[in-house]
Enzyme design. Sequence first.
Site, short mmCIF file in Angstrom:
data_model
loop_
_atom_site.label_atom_id
_atom_site.label_comp_id
_atom_site.label_asym_id
_atom_site.label_seq_id
_atom_site.Cartn_x
_atom_site.Cartn_y
_atom_site.Cartn_z
N LYS A 1 33.47 42.99 46.05
CA LYS A 1 34.10 41.76 45.58
C LYS A 1 33.25 40.53 45.96
CE LYS A 1 38.80 43.67 45.65
NZ LYS A 1 40.22 43.38 45.99
N TYR B 1 42.98 43.96 36.01
CA TYR B 1 44.13 44.02 36.92
C TYR B 1 45.46 43.90 36.17
CZ TYR B 1 41.33 43.79 41.22
OH TYR B 1 40.49 44.07 42.27
N PHE C 1 50.87 37.57 43.49
CA PHE C 1 49.49 37.28 43.89
C PHE C 1 48.50 37.34 42.72
CE2 PHE C 1 50.33 41.83 44.79
CZ PHE C 1 49.33 42.43 44.03
N ARG D 1 38.48 55.77 49.14
CA ARG D 1 39.60 55.04 49.74
C ARG D 1 39.57 55.14 51.26
NH1 ARG D 1 42.96 52.95 46.20
NH2 ARG D 1 44.74 52.79 47.59
N THR E 1 44.31 48.38 52.29
CA THR E 1 44.19 47.15 51.47
C THR E 1 44.23 45.90 52.33
OG1 THR E 1 45.32 48.30 49.67
CG2 THR E 1 45.22 45.91 49.51
N ARG F 1 36.77 47.61 55.05
CA ARG F 1 37.64 46.44 55.15
C ARG F 1 37.78 45.96 56.59
NH1 ARG F 1 41.37 48.86 50.46
NH2 ARG F 1 40.72 47.55 48.70
N ASN G 1 39.40 41.01 50.31
CA ASN G 1 39.31 42.26 51.08
C ASN G 1 38.08 43.12 50.74
OD1 ASN G 1 40.22 43.18 48.63
ND2 ASN G 1 41.89 44.41 49.44
N HIS H 1 37.10 47.09 46.15
CA HIS H 1 38.18 47.74 45.40
C HIS H 1 37.75 49.18 45.13
CE1 HIS H 1 41.10 48.65 42.24
NE2 HIS H 1 40.08 49.18 41.58
N GLU I 1 39.27 52.69 34.65
CA GLU I 1 38.43 51.63 35.22
C GLU I 1 36.95 51.85 34.91
OE1 GLU I 1 41.55 50.63 38.86
OE2 GLU I 1 39.55 51.36 39.36
P1 CMP Z 1 42.63 45.77 44.97
O1 CMP Z 1 42.44 47.18 45.43
O2 CMP Z 1 41.44 45.13 44.35
O3 CMP Z 1 43.85 45.70 43.95
C1 CMP Z 1 44.63 44.52 43.78
C2 CMP Z 1 44.34 43.48 44.83
O4 CMP Z 1 45.33 42.50 44.98
C3 CMP Z 1 44.23 44.14 46.18
O5 CMP Z 1 43.04 44.89 46.26
C4 CMP Z 1 44.34 42.93 47.10
O6 CMP Z 1 43.08 42.33 47.37
C5 CMP Z 1 45.16 41.93 46.28
N1 CMP Z 1 46.47 41.68 46.89
C6 CMP Z 1 46.91 40.50 47.34
N2 CMP Z 1 48.16 40.60 47.84
C7 CMP Z 1 48.52 41.90 47.70
C8 CMP Z 1 49.69 42.65 48.04
N3 CMP Z 1 50.76 42.09 48.62
N4 CMP Z 1 49.70 43.97 47.77
C9 CMP Z 1 48.65 44.58 47.16
N5 CMP Z 1 47.50 43.91 46.83
C10 CMP Z 1 47.44 42.59 47.10
#
Ligand code: CMP
Length: 142
Positions: free
Chosen positions: A10, A50, A58, A86, A92, A103, A113, A116, A127
């Site tokens: 990211k 997304y 968010f 993962r 996350t 992370r 974070n 992805h 994807e």
């Molecule tokens: P990602 O795996 O890229 O998928 C969606 C992204 O939304 C996630 O990583 C986080 O960076 C972001 N995000 C922000 N807030 C939340 C939340 N409460 N739960 C899940 N993802 C979140």
Amino acid sequence: AVQRTISIIKPDAVAKNVIGAIYNRFETSGLKIVAAKMLHLSREQAEGFYAEHKERPFFKALVDFMTSGPIMVQVLEGENAVLKNREIMGATNPSEALAGTLRADYAVSIDENAVHGSDSEESAAREIAYFFTETEVCARTR
Ligand code: CMP
């Protein structure tokens, strides 16, 4: 089974200049990079990627962040690649990520974070097709 999965480095991690450090984790874990490109996503591209999060509170912050600078998108291939990626990424929310995960090492918040990864083989297929044509994903026979 051998699987493919999407990995995105990211904008925060690209800005930190840790693309190579992150690639090293994939390679030392036995995952092969079979496609890669640097992109600066448009809002439309980020919103489409997304789409499943469209109704989440968010969503706008996520799209703002993912369009804030270039990202590196790669297809990783290897035994159990979806779960393995993962595990390499960690939780996350970086405050819950185990020591030694990407992370834990590079993320500052749940919003920024660092990486992805696809959460299932089904999302991996979607994807991968979102970012790469079939000929852009290379067979690695050695
Ligand atoms: P990602 O795996 O890229 O998928 C969606 C992204 O939304 C996630 O990583 C986080 O960076 C972001 N995000 C922000 N807030 C939340 C939340 N409460 N739960 C899940 N993802 C979140």
